[in-house]
Design a protein around this motif. Structure first.
Motif, mmCIF file in Angstrom:
data_model
loop_
_atom_site.group_PDB
_atom_site.id
_atom_site.type_symbol
_atom_site.label_atom_id
_atom_site.label_comp_id
_atom_site.label_asym_id
_atom_site.label_seq_id
_atom_site.Cartn_x
_atom_site.Cartn_y
_atom_site.Cartn_z
ATOM 1 N N PRO A 1 8.682 1.806 2.178
ATOM 2 C CA PRO A 1 9.330 1.726 0.859
ATOM 3 C C PRO A 1 8.402 1.131 -0.192
ATOM 4 C CG PRO A 1 10.098 -0.041 2.274
ATOM 5 C CD PRO A 1 9.246 0.848 3.140
ATOM 6 N N PRO A 2 8.698 1.333 -1.467
ATOM 7 C CA PRO A 2 7.863 0.780 -2.537
ATOM 8 C C PRO A 2 7.670 -0.732 -2.411
ATOM 9 C CG PRO A 2 9.400 2.389 -3.439
ATOM 10 C CD PRO A 2 9.793 2.183 -2.006
ATOM 11 N N LEU A 3 6.553 -1.202 -2.936
ATOM 12 C CA LEU A 3 6.240 -2.628 -2.858
ATOM 13 C C LEU A 3 7.218 -3.489 -3.653
ATOM 14 C CD1 LEU A 3 2.335 -2.746 -3.145
ATOM 15 C CD2 LEU A 3 3.754 -2.368 -1.122
ATOM 16 N N ILE A 4 7.983 -2.883 -4.556
ATOM 17 C CA ILE A 4 8.960 -3.633 -5.352
ATOM 18 C C ILE A 4 10.273 -3.827 -4.610
ATOM 19 C CG2 ILE A 4 7.989 -2.847 -7.548
ATOM 20 C CD1 ILE A 4 10.417 -0.893 -7.712
ATOM 21 N N GLU B 1 14.191 5.912 -1.600
ATOM 22 C CA GLU B 1 12.969 6.619 -1.179
ATOM 23 C C GLU B 1 12.218 5.698 -0.216
ATOM 24 O OE1 GLU B 1 10.615 8.095 -0.192
ATOM 25 O OE2 GLU B 1 10.842 10.100 -0.946
ATOM 26 N N GLY B 2 12.567 5.810 1.046
ATOM 27 C CA GLY B 2 12.060 4.894 2.055
ATOM 28 C C GLY B 2 10.653 5.167 2.512
ATOM 29 N N LEU B 3 10.002 6.200 1.939
ATOM 30 C CA LEU B 3 8.606 6.471 2.259
ATOM 31 C C LEU B 3 7.738 6.415 1.000
ATOM 32 C CD1 LEU B 3 7.275 7.247 5.132
ATOM 33 C CD2 LEU B 3 6.704 9.375 3.953
ATOM 34 N N SER B 4 8.294 5.867 -0.077
ATOM 35 C CA SER B 4 7.549 5.780 -1.351
ATOM 36 C C SER B 4 6.989 7.136 -1.754
ATOM 37 C CB SER B 4 6.404 4.759 -1.242
ATOM 38 O OG SER B 4 6.882 3.474 -0.975
ATOM 39 N N GLY B 5 7.781 8.180 -1.578
ATOM 40 C CA GLY B 5 7.303 9.538 -1.858
ATOM 41 C C GLY B 5 6.460 10.015 -0.702
ATOM 42 N N LEU B 6 5.178 9.765 -0.776
ATOM 43 C CA LEU B 6 4.252 10.017 0.337
ATOM 44 C C LEU B 6 3.406 8.762 0.546
ATOM 45 C CD1 LEU B 6 3.114 13.733 -0.146
ATOM 46 C CD2 LEU B 6 4.443 12.792 1.752
ATOM 47 N N TRP B 7 4.054 7.677 0.953
ATOM 48 C CA TRP B 7 3.399 6.397 1.236
ATOM 49 C C TRP B 7 2.737 5.802 -0.012
ATOM 50 C CZ3 TRP B 7 3.780 6.033 6.724
ATOM 51 C CH2 TRP B 7 3.796 7.227 7.441
ATOM 52 N N SER B 8 3.246 6.085 -1.207
ATOM 53 C CA SER B 8 2.348 5.890 -2.344
ATOM 54 C C SER B 8 2.905 5.276 -3.623
ATOM 55 C CB SER B 8 1.710 7.241 -2.710
ATOM 56 O OG SER B 8 2.682 8.235 -2.916
ATOM 57 N N VAL B 9 4.205 5.250 -3.842
ATOM 58 C CA VAL B 9 4.723 4.782 -5.129
ATOM 59 C C VAL B 9 4.922 3.269 -5.061
ATOM 60 C CG1 VAL B 9 6.488 5.094 -6.898
ATOM 61 C CG2 VAL B 9 5.805 7.021 -5.474
ATOM 62 N N ALA B 10 3.839 2.533 -5.220
ATOM 63 C CA ALA B 10 3.841 1.085 -5.025
ATOM 64 C C ALA B 10 4.797 0.371 -5.966
ATOM 65 C CB ALA B 10 2.424 0.539 -5.210
ATOM 66 N N VAL B 11 4.716 0.678 -7.271
ATOM 67 C CA VAL B 11 5.491 -0.064 -8.272
ATOM 68 C C VAL B 11 6.831 0.596 -8.568
ATOM 69 C CG1 VAL B 11 3.372 -0.971 -9.292
ATOM 70 C CG2 VAL B 11 4.413 1.089 -10.270
ATOM 71 N N ASP C 1 -10.004 -7.933 9.678
ATOM 72 C CA ASP C 1 -11.403 -8.351 9.596
ATOM 73 C C ASP C 1 -12.354 -7.166 9.799
ATOM 74 O OD1 ASP C 1 -13.440 -10.178 9.116
ATOM 75 O OD2 ASP C 1 -13.649 -10.696 11.234
ATOM 76 N N ILE C 2 -12.026 -6.064 9.121
ATOM 77 C CA ILE C 2 -12.907 -4.891 9.139
ATOM 78 C C ILE C 2 -13.946 -5.074 8.043
ATOM 79 C CG2 ILE C 2 -13.021 -2.377 8.958
ATOM 80 C CD1 ILE C 2 -10.023 -2.344 9.691
ATOM 81 N N LYS C 3 -15.190 -4.844 8.380
ATOM 82 C CA LYS C 3 -16.285 -4.944 7.407
ATOM 83 C C LYS C 3 -16.882 -3.546 7.232
ATOM 84 C CE LYS C 3 -17.323 -9.758 8.567
ATOM 85 N NZ LYS C 3 -16.205 -9.918 9.528
ATOM 86 N N PRO C 4 -16.241 -2.713 6.407
ATOM 87 C CA PRO C 4 -16.640 -1.309 6.326
ATOM 88 C C PRO C 4 -17.892 -1.092 5.492
ATOM 89 C CG PRO C 4 -14.847 -1.731 4.813
ATOM 90 C CD PRO C 4 -15.081 -3.013 5.556
ATOM 91 N N ASP C 5 -18.558 0.006 5.787
ATOM 92 C CA ASP C 5 -19.663 0.473 4.945
ATOM 93 C C ASP C 5 -19.115 1.349 3.824
ATOM 94 O OD1 ASP C 5 -22.094 -0.492 6.518
ATOM 95 O OD2 ASP C 5 -20.968 0.572 8.057
ATOM 96 N N PHE C 6 -18.040 2.086 4.127
ATOM 97 C CA PHE C 6 -17.318 2.885 3.138
ATOM 98 C C PHE C 6 -15.836 2.561 3.243
ATOM 99 C CE2 PHE C 6 -21.005 5.694 3.856
ATOM 100 C CZ PHE C 6 -21.346 6.038 2.553
ATOM 101 N N MET C 7 -15.137 2.661 2.118
ATOM 102 C CA MET C 7 -13.691 2.503 2.091
ATOM 103 C C MET C 7 -13.094 3.631 1.250
ATOM 104 S SD MET C 7 -11.458 -0.793 0.764
ATOM 105 C CE MET C 7 -12.194 -1.933 1.931
ATOM 106 N N THR C 8 -12.042 4.254 1.754
ATOM 107 C CA THR C 8 -11.355 5.326 1.050
ATOM 108 C C THR C 8 -10.070 4.801 0.434
ATOM 109 O OG1 THR C 8 -12.076 6.727 2.906
ATOM 110 C CG2 THR C 8 -10.667 7.742 1.240
ATOM 111 N N LEU C 9 -9.882 5.045 -0.872
ATOM 112 C CA LEU C 9 -8.688 4.592 -1.580
ATOM 113 C C LEU C 9 -8.029 5.765 -2.295
ATOM 114 C CD1 LEU C 9 -10.199 1.421 -3.321
ATOM 115 C CD2 LEU C 9 -9.052 1.522 -1.094
ATOM 116 N N SER C 10 -6.701 5.750 -2.328
ATOM 117 C CA SER C 10 -5.952 6.740 -3.114
ATOM 118 C C SER C 10 -4.496 6.285 -3.165
ATOM 119 C CB SER C 10 -6.101 8.140 -2.495
ATOM 120 O OG SER C 10 -5.583 9.122 -3.372
ATOM 121 N N LYS C 11 -3.568 7.196 -3.265
ATOM 122 C CA LYS C 11 -2.130 6.970 -3.255
ATOM 123 C C LYS C 11 -1.692 5.799 -4.141
ATOM 124 C CE LYS C 11 -1.186 9.219 1.191
ATOM 125 N NZ LYS C 11 -0.487 10.398 0.701
ATOM 126 N N GLN C 12 -1.638 4.563 -3.604
ATOM 127 C CA GLN C 12 -1.112 3.434 -4.373
ATOM 128 C C GLN C 12 -2.044 2.986 -5.486
ATOM 129 O OE1 GLN C 12 2.142 1.228 -1.601
ATOM 130 N NE2 GLN C 12 0.144 0.256 -1.633
#
Length: 453
Positions: A426-429, A51-61, A276-287
């Motif tokens: 691919p997954p981080l593993i 799975e070279g795209l980690s599903g949808l950029w997301s299956v880290a482990v 070196d981005i200093k964001p006011d907001f950060m969006t997290l999901s997937k991994q």
């Protein structure tokens, strides 16, 4: 006919698929994935694929990590659901909020949990408006996104997304959402224009747009540190520094959409650290949960959080939230997922194994079909072209990217064709040996396409 075969044959009749030509699906049918193990998935016939795209950029482990299943089961038995409305909370959501803030090393101060990247970016739009209303800036509401940027598919987040396919016949984008140029130097750089010069031009275009709209009407700028679904577009040198300088000049909030890049994907915990981005907001999901369960988070810095918290007292309530915000099972899995990333040094692995992947793909740069190879850590893209010298793309009718993706899949490697860009994530593993397998299968598939053409 087996039950599975029956289900597969009726799938297109009863399920509307995401990002799919449903007419074509009814003719060809669905690929049914039955199980996953590590970086591999297996279809209904038992064939194994990387799975070279980690599903949808997301299956880290990786797939089927027992620790995530176990923590979900324990939490389901103890407290399967509770909300975060009206002064209520639960322990996993408290712990994960604290952990996320700590991971940013002081950049962010507060977390708000949602269920998807789309919902998180929807929420950020509302918070940007809420923030400016709190400051008495009733007209400072426009948000600038970028062409080819991807920020979700809900009405508001889909408006931020800068792709025609996400707007066409959906009556998007909404008013007050604007788009500026994408930092796509390979495609949009002028002859002889360096990356640095192109970054300067992109920043100038952003400043020109702010000035033409009126700085008192522009509230925020949103961008992915590395554009993902738009083609894995790595920003040119100095781009983020110059864009942030423009935003600060006109008091425009910076939103870093790290849905794809957070939690080690680039070899850094956050790509904001890399650039070196200093964001006011950060969006997290997937991994954040390796996508084992739906979860996303909005992080905000102290400046923004102070205004939003204060204003909730002034109006009497913060009138926003989702039933599953801070869901105990999802946040428990998210917390365990981050523990695994840290304990197994997966951020460092993304950096070292990423070097193997990047070097292997860059070794294909002289291939007649390869225009550019780009990436960082365990995210990359190979852009194929009809003419290397002029960078001329193939006729879209040839569907070259789609055909190359299919060759890879036939050879046991699932990747994603984005136009004529083939994306790797691919997954981080992933081990260095497995990264070598990915490159080898891709090279074989590229040769098959070359002969075909």
């Amino acid at each position: 006919m087996s039950n599975l075969s029956t289900l597969a044959s009726t799938d297109a009749q009863h399920q509307l698929h995401s990002y799919t030509n449903m007419v074509q699906l009814r003719k060809e049918g669905s690929m049914v994935i039955e199980r996953g193990e590590g970086i591999y998935v297996f279809d209904q016939a038992g064939k194994r694929y990387i799975e070279g795209l980690s599903g949808l950029w997301s299956v880290a482990v990786g797939f089927s990590e027992p620790r995530l299943a176990e923590v979900a089961y324990r939490q389901m038995k103890e407290l399967p659901f509770y909300h975060t409305f009206s002064h209520k909370t639960n322990i996993p959501s408290m712990e994960l909020a604290n952990k996320l803030v700590q991971l940013t090393r002081g950049k962010m101060a507060q977390a708000f949990f949602t269920n998807s990247g789309s919902e998180a970016n929807d929420t950020i739009i509302k918070l940007v408006w809420y923030y400016n209303n709190a400051l008495g800036r009733k007209n400072k509401k426009k948000i600038i996104a970028r062409k080819l940027g991807y920020h979700g598919v809900t009405i508001a987040a889909g408006s931020l997304t800068g792709m025609e396919r996400n707007h066409k016949d959906f009556d998007l984008p909404l008013p007050r959402i604007l788009h500026t140029s994408t930092p796509y130097w390979y495609r949009n750089g002028k002859p002889g224009e360096s990356e640095v010069d192109y970054a300067t031009r992109c920043a100038q275009e952003l400043e020109d747009l702010i000035l033409s709209e009126g700085p008192d009407t522009v509230a925020a700028f949103i961008g992915e540190p590395i554009i993902g679904a738009g083609g894995v577009i790595v920003p040119p040198q100095t781009y983020w520094q110059k864009v942030q300088d423009v935003c600060r000049k006109y008091d425009v909030l910076v939103i870093a959409d790290e849905v794809i890049t957070a939690f080690g994907r680039t070899g850094h915990m956050f790509a904001s650290d890399l650039y070196d981005i200093k964001p006011d907001f950060m969006t997290l999901s997937k991994q954040i949960t390796s996508s084992y369960l739906p979860l996303s988070a909005v992080l905000m810095n102290q400046k923004v959080a102070d205004v939003i918290n204060r204003h909730s007292g002034e109006v009497g309530v913060f009138g926003h939230g989702y039933t599953a915000s801070g869901h105990p099972v999802c946040t428990a899995v998210g917390l365990e997922n981050i523990r695994i990333i840290e304990e197994r040094n997966l951020v460092e692995n993304a950096r070292t194994t990423g070097e193997v992947l990047q070097e292997g793909l860059r070794a294909l740069a002289d291939h007649p079909l390869v225009g550019e190879v780009r990436g960082q850590g365990l995210i990359a893209a190979v852009e194929v072209v009809a003419d290397k010298k002029t960078r001329a793309p193939f006729d879209p009718a040839l569907k070259v990217g789609q055909r190359l993706q299919q060759h890879c899949q036939d050879n046991g490697l699932i990747l994603r064709g984005i136009g004529e860009n083939i994306a790797f994530c691919p997954p981080l593993i992933t081990t260095p040996e497995q990264a070598g397998d990915i490159v080898s299968i891709f090279k074989q598939s590229l040769e098959a396409l070359h002969k075909e053409l």
